[in-house]
Design a protein around this motif. Structure first.
Motif, PDB file in Angstrom:
ATOM      1  N   ALA A  29      -0.012   4.253  -8.032  1.00 19.63           N
ATOM      2  CA  ALA A  29      -0.018   2.529  -8.094  1.00 19.63           C
ATOM      3  C   ALA A  29       1.170   2.087  -7.593  1.00 19.63           C
ATOM      4  CB  ALA A  29       0.114   2.397  -9.785  1.00 19.63           C
ATOM      5  N   ASN A  30       2.400   2.680  -7.798  1.00 19.99           N
ATOM      6  CA  ASN A  30       3.558   2.263  -6.747  1.00 19.99           C
ATOM      7  C   ASN A  30       3.342   2.028  -5.341  1.00 19.99           C
ATOM      8  OD1 ASN A  30       6.265   1.446  -8.406  1.00 19.99           O
ATOM      9  ND2 ASN A  30       4.918   2.641  -9.493  1.00 19.99           N
ATOM     10  N   ALA A  31       2.800   3.224  -4.977  1.00 18.05           N
ATOM     11  CA  ALA A  31       2.501   3.284  -3.484  1.00 18.05           C
ATOM     12  C   ALA A  31       1.517   2.371  -2.921  1.00 18.05           C
ATOM     13  CB  ALA A  31       2.135   4.680  -3.093  1.00 18.05           C
ATOM     14  N   ARG A  32       0.561   2.072  -3.660  1.00 17.51           N
ATOM     15  CA  ARG A  32      -0.369   0.986  -3.393  1.00 17.51           C
ATOM     16  C   ARG A  32       0.031  -0.235  -3.354  1.00 17.51           C
ATOM     17  NH1 ARG A  32      -5.301   3.581  -2.205  1.00 17.51           N
ATOM     18  NH2 ARG A  32      -5.187   5.776  -2.910  1.00 17.51           N
ATOM     19  N   LEU A  33       0.889  -0.648  -4.468  1.00 17.23           N
ATOM     20  CA  LEU A  33       1.347  -1.732  -4.394  1.00 17.23           C
ATOM     21  C   LEU A  33       2.525  -2.103  -3.124  1.00 17.23           C
ATOM     22  CD1 LEU A  33       2.343  -4.575  -5.596  1.00 17.23           C
ATOM     23  CD2 LEU A  33       4.064  -3.067  -7.124  1.00 17.23           C
ATOM     24  N   LEU A  34       3.095  -0.998  -2.748  1.00 18.23           N
ATOM     25  CA  LEU A  34       4.067  -1.274  -1.767  1.00 18.23           C
ATOM     26  C   LEU A  34       3.358  -1.471  -0.413  1.00 18.23           C
ATOM     27  CD1 LEU A  34       6.905  -1.006  -0.764  1.00 18.23           C
ATOM     28  CD2 LEU A  34       6.764   1.188  -0.165  1.00 18.23           C
ATOM     29  N   ALA A  35       2.144  -0.844  -0.406  1.00 14.05           N
ATOM     30  CA  ALA A  35       1.579  -0.936   0.774  1.00 14.05           C
ATOM     31  C   ALA A  35       0.977  -2.186   1.277  1.00 14.05           C
ATOM     32  CB  ALA A  35       0.246   0.111   0.740  1.00 14.05           C
ATOM     33  N   ARG A  36       0.774  -2.882   0.144  1.00 17.29           N
ATOM     34  CA  ARG A  36       0.084  -4.408   0.505  1.00 17.29           C
ATOM     35  C   ARG A  36       1.209  -5.432   0.614  1.00 17.29           C
ATOM     36  NH1 ARG A  36      -2.574  -2.673  -4.308  1.00 17.29           N
ATOM     37  NH2 ARG A  36      -1.507  -3.629  -5.972  1.00 17.29           N
ATOM     38  N   TYR A  37       2.498  -4.927   1.136  1.00 14.21           N
ATOM     39  CA  TYR A  37       3.481  -5.829   1.042  1.00 14.21           C
ATOM     40  C   TYR A  37       4.705  -5.220   2.245  1.00 14.21           C
ATOM     41  CZ  TYR A  37       2.336  -8.522  -2.849  1.00 14.21           C
ATOM     42  OH  TYR A  37       1.526  -9.373  -3.769  1.00 14.21           O
ATOM     43  N   ILE A  38       4.726  -3.938   2.308  1.00 10.88           N
ATOM     44  CA  ILE A  38       5.605  -3.706   3.294  1.00 10.88           C
ATOM     45  C   ILE A  38       5.345  -4.171   4.743  1.00 10.88           C
ATOM     46  CG2 ILE A  38       4.903  -1.340   3.528  1.00 10.88           C
ATOM     47  CD1 ILE A  38       7.745  -0.410   3.534  1.00 10.88           C
ATOM     48  N   GLY A  39       4.267  -4.080   5.042  1.00 10.87           N
ATOM     49  CA  GLY A  39       3.633  -4.191   6.586  1.00 10.87           C
ATOM     50  C   GLY A  39       3.881  -5.766   6.979  1.00 10.87           C
ATOM     51  N   ARG A  40       4.171  -6.592   5.809  1.00 14.99           N
ATOM     52  CA  ARG A  40       4.293  -8.071   6.083  1.00 14.99           C
ATOM     53  C   ARG A  40       5.927  -8.276   6.842  1.00 14.99           C
ATOM     54  NH1 ARG A  40       2.231 -10.970   0.857  1.00 14.99           N
ATOM     55  NH2 ARG A  40       0.136  -9.458   0.714  1.00 14.99           N
ATOM     56  N   HIS A  41       6.555  -7.008   6.266  1.00 13.62           N
ATOM     57  CA  HIS A  41       7.897  -7.100   6.760  1.00 13.62           C
ATOM     58  C   HIS A  41       8.531  -6.344   7.779  1.00 13.62           C
ATOM     59  CE1 HIS A  41       8.588  -9.958   3.050  1.00 13.62           C
ATOM     60  NE2 HIS A  41       7.651  -9.313   2.464  1.00 13.62           N
ATOM     61  N   ILE A  42       7.505  -5.531   8.238  1.00  8.75           N
ATOM     62  CA  ILE A  42       8.001  -4.851   9.592  1.00  8.75           C
ATOM     63  C   ILE A  42       7.550  -5.713  10.880  1.00  8.75           C
ATOM     64  CG2 ILE A  42       7.444  -2.711  10.978  1.00  8.75           C
ATOM     65  CD1 ILE A  42       6.582  -1.396   8.107  1.00  8.75           C
ATOM     66  N   PRO A  43       8.282  -5.838  11.880  1.00  9.24           N
ATOM     67  CA  PRO A  43       8.217  -6.504  12.946  1.00  9.24           C
ATOM     68  C   PRO A  43       6.743  -5.756  13.758  1.00  9.24           C
ATOM     69  CG  PRO A  43      10.396  -5.888  13.072  1.00  9.24           C
ATOM     70  CD  PRO A  43       9.853  -5.022  11.749  1.00  9.24           C
ATOM     71  N   GLY A  44       5.933  -6.766  14.115  1.00  8.00           N
ATOM     72  CA  GLY A  44       4.776  -6.298  14.544  1.00  8.00           C
ATOM     73  C   GLY A  44       3.542  -6.080  13.494  1.00  8.00           C
ATOM     74  N   THR A  45       3.930  -6.386  12.394  1.00  7.26           N
ATOM     75  CA  THR A  45       2.981  -6.133  10.993  1.00  7.26           C
ATOM     76  C   THR A  45       1.955  -5.148  11.372  1.00  7.26           C
ATOM     77  OG1 THR A  45       1.661  -8.254  12.337  1.00  7.26           O
ATOM     78  CG2 THR A  45       3.506  -8.785  10.504  1.00  7.26           C
ATOM     79  N   PRO A  46       2.137  -3.957  11.159  1.00 12.20           N
ATOM     80  CA  PRO A  46       1.331  -2.875  11.269  1.00 12.20           C
ATOM     81  C   PRO A  46       0.441  -2.780  10.130  1.00 12.20           C
ATOM     82  CG  PRO A  46       3.475  -2.209  10.724  1.00 12.20           C
ATOM     83  CD  PRO A  46       3.436  -3.471  10.939  1.00 12.20           C
ATOM     84  N   SER A  47      -0.778  -2.365  10.137  1.00 12.43           N
ATOM     85  CA  SER A  47      -1.587  -2.028   9.359  1.00 12.43           C
ATOM     86  C   SER A  47      -0.858  -0.773   8.237  1.00 12.43           C
ATOM     87  CB  SER A  47      -2.873  -1.269   9.573  1.00 12.43           C
ATOM     88  OG  SER A  47      -3.691  -2.417  10.252  1.00 12.43           O
ATOM     89  N   VAL A  48      -1.078  -0.865   6.934  1.00 14.67           N
ATOM     90  CA  VAL A  48      -0.548   0.187   6.075  1.00 14.67           C
ATOM     91  C   VAL A  48      -1.514   0.872   5.235  1.00 14.67           C
ATOM     92  CG1 VAL A  48       1.263   0.700   4.355  1.00 14.67           C
ATOM     93  CG2 VAL A  48       1.718  -1.108   6.062  1.00 14.67           C
ATOM     94  N   ILE A  49      -1.595   1.952   5.347  1.00 11.12           N
ATOM     95  CA  ILE A  49      -2.770   3.003   4.434  1.00 11.12           C
ATOM     96  C   ILE A  49      -1.994   3.871   3.597  1.00 11.12           C
ATOM     97  CG2 ILE A  49      -4.537   2.515   6.184  1.00 11.12           C
ATOM     98  CD1 ILE A  49      -4.272   5.381   6.634  1.00 11.12           C
ATOM     99  N   VAL A  50      -2.619   4.300   2.422  1.00  9.38           N
ATOM    100  CA  VAL A  50      -2.276   5.276   1.470  1.00  9.38           C
ATOM    101  C   VAL A  50      -3.035   6.370   1.327  1.00  9.38           C
ATOM    102  CG1 VAL A  50      -1.798   5.627  -0.954  1.00  9.38           C
ATOM    103  CG2 VAL A  50      -1.236   3.593  -0.099  1.00  9.38           C
ATOM    104  N   VAL A  51      -2.601   7.648   1.592  1.00  4.67           N
ATOM    105  CA  VAL A  51      -3.259   8.774   1.681  1.00  4.67           C
ATOM    106  C   VAL A  51      -2.635   9.654   0.476  1.00  4.67           C
ATOM    107  CG1 VAL A  51      -3.666  10.837   3.183  1.00  4.67           C
ATOM    108  CG2 VAL A  51      -3.494   8.644   4.159  1.00  4.67           C
ATOM    109  N   ASN A  52      -3.555  10.242  -0.072  1.00  9.86           N
ATOM    110  CA  ASN A  52      -3.268  11.136  -1.221  1.00  9.86           C
ATOM    111  C   ASN A  52      -2.962  12.572  -0.867  1.00  9.86           C
ATOM    112  OD1 ASN A  52      -4.700   8.641  -2.654  1.00  9.86           O
ATOM    113  ND2 ASN A  52      -2.944   9.447  -4.035  1.00  9.86           N
ATOM    114  N   ALA A  53      -1.873  13.264  -1.319  1.00  5.88           N
ATOM    115  CA  ALA A  53      -1.750  14.790  -0.777  1.00  5.88           C
ATOM    116  C   ALA A  53      -1.219  15.481  -1.930  1.00  5.88           C
ATOM    117  CB  ALA A  53      -1.010  14.705   0.566  1.00  5.88           C
ATOM    118  N   PRO A  54      -2.038  15.723  -3.016  1.00  4.62           N
ATOM    119  CA  PRO A  54      -1.419  16.392  -3.971  1.00  4.62           C
ATOM    120  C   PRO A  54      -1.220  17.964  -3.491  1.00  4.62           C
ATOM    121  CG  PRO A  54      -3.910  15.967  -4.192  1.00  4.62           C
ATOM    122  CD  PRO A  54      -3.269  15.315  -3.091  1.00  4.62           C
TER     123      PRO A  54
END
Length: 336
Positions: free
Chosen positions: A47-72
């Motif tokens: 849940a924390n990773a997906r929340l971060l994914a919705r916001y961190i890209g906005r603050h990276i120069p170039g505004t990359p896409s951000v995805i979450v991948v589960n690797a248990p």
């Protein structure tokens, strides 16, 4: 003459299609950043990773896409290992994992062969506040009552994780008669096992416990792992350090819980170029202060008490400087 040579070189470079290397600020344009999670979907780390994914890209120069991948796997240890194996080390992959592995690397270096000083620390969203709890209507409400009431089964994701360490404290410091059933893929799987009656309780993060559970008469929190009392928990639930039997045990428990300051950690490979680590750190720090991020976290009952990458790095250095005597005592508590 020098001006003429410079102009000639620029013209020649343009003619040959040459260009200066892209700056770090230009690197992320058009890229995809992957946040790897060491657990399946449905738990607090996810849940924390997906929340971060919705916001961190906005603050990276170039505004990359951000995805979450589960690797248990291996209580999230697999995801940490993968950072330097068959994954890009260019700054497009970061990982979140169970913070309990940090202490486990100090306590069992022959088995958890990872040095967390060898990673680029991006930051942590919040500290961890965990509780050991029972789930039954007629269950004991205190550790003292639990010790008189028979044998219990608790769930766990794997050796060395925070739930494993807290369960061992309950078992070996306070003398509770219980068996830890390991191998669950994460907190969501443990909760399902509790509902099915396979196990009686867990030592898990408070924010990962569903809100309807926190209001249920079946839930009996036995201790908390931080001095502060989280929303929805009774102040009567004791802080585990306060109820430790003696001063030496209190020191040991503090060490065992210290990595919880980095309760929702994010790291990258140490091979990531320093300028891109700086960009990721800055973007992380901005994302967790974003009003939208904070509002969503509140709605999802996810605590936010962030640490910057530099602060996280300092905590790691402090943990690795722990006196050998305390580590040796802690090792006896968590030994298999």
């Amino acid at each position: 003459m020098r001006l003429g040579l410079t102009i000639a070189f620029v013209v020649l470079a343009a003619a040959l299609g040459l260009a200066a290397p892209a700056s770090a600020e230009d690197f992320y344009a058009g890229k995809t950043v992957t946040i790897m999670v060491g657990f399946p979907p449905g738990g607090g780390f996810d849940a924390n990773a997906r929340l971060l994914a919705r916001y961190i890209g906005r603050h990276i120069p170039g505004t990359p896409s951000v995805i979450v991948v589960n690797a248990p796997g291996a209580g999230s240890l697999t995801s940490v290992w993968r950072l330097d194996v068959n994954l890009p080390t260019d700054g497009t992959v970061i990982d979140t994992f169970n913070f309990g592995l940090i202490n486990d690397a100090l306590l069992r270096p022959d088995q958890t062969k990872i040095d967390f000083r060898d990673y680029a620390w991006i930051g942590s969203i919040s500290e961890d506040l965990s509780t050991c709890y029972l789930w039954r209507e007629d269950g004991p409400k205190t550790i003292a009552q639990m010790k008189l009431a028979g044998h219990y089964l608790f769930g766990g994701a794997g050796t060395g994780t925070s739930d494993d360490i807290n369960t061992k404290i309950l078992q070996r410091v306070f003398g509770v008669d219980l068996t830890e059933i390991k191998g669950y893929s994460g907190s969501a799987a443990i909760r399902l096992a509790i509902e099915r009656g396979e196990i009686n309780g867990d030592c898990g993060t408070w924010s990962s416990i569903p809100e309807d559970w926190t209001k249920s008469p079946k839930l009996h929190p036995l201790l908390r792992t931080r001095a502060s009392v989280p929303d929805g928990m009774s102040p009567d639930v004791p802080y585990v350090v306060d109820i430790a039997p003696d001063q030496e045990t209190r020191k040991t428990i503090r060490f065992l819980l210290a990595d919880g300051e980095l309760g929702r950690p994010f790291i990258a490979s140490h091979a990531v170029p320093a300028d891109r680590v700086r960009i990721l750190r800055d973007a992380f720090a901005a994302a967790v202060k974003d009003p939208g991020f904070i509002a969503e976290a509140r709605a999802l009952r996810l605590p936010v008490s962030p640490k910057t990458g530099a602060e996280a790095e300092g905590i790691i250095k402090s943990l690795y400087a722990t006196p050998t005597s305390i580590i040796d005592t802690a090792r006896k508590i968590v030994a298999e």
